[in-house]
Design a protein around this motif. Structure first.
Motif, PDB file in Angstrom:
ATOM      1  N   ASN A  98      -6.248   2.030 -29.197  1.00 27.89           N
ATOM      2  CA  ASN A  98      -5.415   1.075 -29.945  1.00 27.89           C
ATOM      3  C   ASN A  98      -5.185   1.554 -31.378  1.00 27.89           C
ATOM      4  N   LEU A  99      -6.245   2.124 -31.964  1.00 29.91           N
ATOM      5  CA  LEU A  99      -6.105   2.658 -33.325  1.00 29.91           C
ATOM      6  C   LEU A  99      -5.159   3.849 -33.368  1.00 29.91           C
ATOM      7  N   ILE A 100      -5.298   4.736 -32.389  1.00 31.48           N
ATOM      8  CA  ILE A 100      -4.395   5.904 -32.345  1.00 31.48           C
ATOM      9  C   ILE A 100      -2.958   5.410 -32.248  1.00 31.48           C
ATOM     10  N   ARG A 101      -2.745   4.401 -31.413  1.00 29.90           N
ATOM     11  CA  ARG A 101      -1.401   3.832 -31.266  1.00 29.90           C
ATOM     12  C   ARG A 101      -0.898   3.290 -32.606  1.00 29.90           C
ATOM     13  N   GLN A 102      -1.682   2.437 -33.230  1.00 29.45           N
ATOM     14  CA  GLN A 102      -1.189   1.794 -34.462  1.00 29.45           C
ATOM     15  C   GLN A 102      -1.059   2.790 -35.620  1.00 29.45           C
ATOM     16  N   ILE A 103      -2.080   3.632 -35.813  1.00 30.13           N
ATOM     17  CA  ILE A 103      -2.024   4.555 -36.967  1.00 30.13           C
ATOM     18  C   ILE A 103      -0.893   5.568 -36.780  1.00 30.13           C
ATOM     19  N   SER A 104      -0.736   6.078 -35.565  1.00 34.98           N
ATOM     20  CA  SER A 104       0.302   7.094 -35.366  1.00 34.98           C
ATOM     21  C   SER A 104       1.687   6.468 -35.492  1.00 34.98           C
ATOM     22  N   GLN A 105       1.842   5.244 -35.005  1.00 36.41           N
ATOM     23  CA  GLN A 105       3.147   4.584 -35.160  1.00 36.41           C
ATOM     24  C   GLN A 105       3.439   4.304 -36.637  1.00 36.41           C
TER      25      GLN A 105
END
Ligand code: FAQ
Length: 311
Positions: free
Chosen positions: A32-39
């Motif tokens: 979830n963090l990878i999703r939010q930070i990368s977006q």
């Protein structure tokens, strides 16, 4: 076992301890963090385009210098955020691939065109303004590298917001044509700015889990309300009209009431069919390909270093 690890993890989060890259974390927290930070990173980088295309057309040398610095800052925020995402064990290459294939999103707002010079000021005022309202709360996000990145990003973003507001003020106090230009830009960017905060809380797929893990610290709707409350008086001060017939102060709530977002438009834009989605992505793909020689040079240098060690 993993339930015990998860229980201890949640306890740490509840106690406001930061989670660091080498700490144990649930795989879904990581994903979830990878999703939010990368977006978030993609948004910063794609977000360079609507303003970047005005650098060569800025009306004065002073405005050009300021805009150049501002757009460079956004690129820097992107790099910061990619680095924060990489601490979670994903490569930059993989993240860029996901952006190019359309599986990773970026903020809907950057899929609208910047038609006049007034748009540049309005973006600083509204888009950076909305970004800060969100990012201030992310300074307390549970993942250490993300939280620390937000501290610097917020400082720069608040300077961006002020330069935007100052630029719009110059237009609002200028000739009738300039004032009309500022009003037209506000009319076009107001609703997309409110969409930046995402769907209503009840519709937000990730909110419940993200709030529990303190990845998110405040809900989409409460941040949107804060942005409206702080921006309406700013518009009044400029003598500009916010394009919402339902907008009015609600004495009982102590907040502004405002109209409903066009959610069909929002869905359309986040699924790739906004006014500029294709153009924005194509530009990024092209820039990435054009930069391939730099990456190749880095690879060649690394190979050379390895050969030397081997020799
Ligand atoms: N645009 O369950 P939720 C900047 C997606 S600031 C596109 O509520 P979440 C500075 C969402 O990803 C802008 N997609 O999601 C700058 C999810 O889809 P997915 C960047 C959106 O994550 C200024 C689905 O809808 N700031 O760039 C949007 O809990 C000027 C369901 O939504 C950040 O990214 C949207 N507006 O909450 C640069 C801040 N809203 O991933 C240049 C960090 C929702 O499952 C010039 N991010 N979606 O496929 C966040 O705080 C959160 O991710 C939210 C969304 C609040 C954006």
């Amino acid at each position: 076992d993993s339930t015990e690890l998860e229980r201890r993890f949640q306890l740490r989060v509840d106690e406001e301890q930061r989670i660091e890259p080498k700490d144990w974390m649930p795989e879904k927290y990581r994903a979830n963090l990878i999703r939010q930070i990368s977006q978030h990173a993609h948004s910063e980088v794609i977000g360079m385009q609507p303003e970047g295309c005005w650098i060569t057309r800025a009306p004065t040398l002073h405005r050009k210098i300021v805009l150049l610095a501002k757009v460079q800052d956004e690129g820097g925020h992107g790099l910061y955020l990619y680095s924060a995402a990489e601490t979670l064990g994903v490569s930059r290459e993989e993240l860029i691939d996901r952006l190019h294939s359309g599986s990773a999103k970026y903020a809907s707002i950057f899929n609208y065109p910047s038609l006049t010079w007034a748009d540049v000021g309005i973006i600083g005022w509204l888009v950076d303004g909305a970004a800060i309202v969100n990012q201030i709360t992310l300074q307390r996000t549970s993942y250490g590298p993300y939280a620390r990145a937000m501290v610097r990003v917020c400082k720069e973003e608040s300077f961006h917001q002020r330069q935007g507001y100052q630029s719009v003020m110059a237009l609002a106090r200028g000739s009738d044509e300039q004032k009309a230009m500022a009003q037209d830009a506000l009319d076009r960017w107001w609703w997309p700015s409110l969409m930046m905060f995402g769907p209503h809380d009840g519709e937000s797929a990730h909110s419940a889990q993200s709030m529990k893990w303190k990845i998110k610290r405040e809900s989409n709707d409460s941040l949107r309300q804060r942005f409206v409350d702080q921006t309406v008086p700013q518009a009044e001060y400029l003598g500009l009209r916010i394009p919402d017939s339902k907008l009015r102060w609600n004495e009982e709530r102590g907040h502004y009431d405002f109209g409903e977002i066009n959610w069909e438009e929002f869905e359309n834009v986040i699924s790739g069919n906004g006014p500029c989605n294709r153009q924005r992505l194509a530009h990024h793909v092209q820039a990435h390909q054009d930069g391939d020689w730099v990456r190749e040079a880095v690879r060649a240098y690394d190979r050379k270093q390895l050969d030397r060690v081997g020799a």
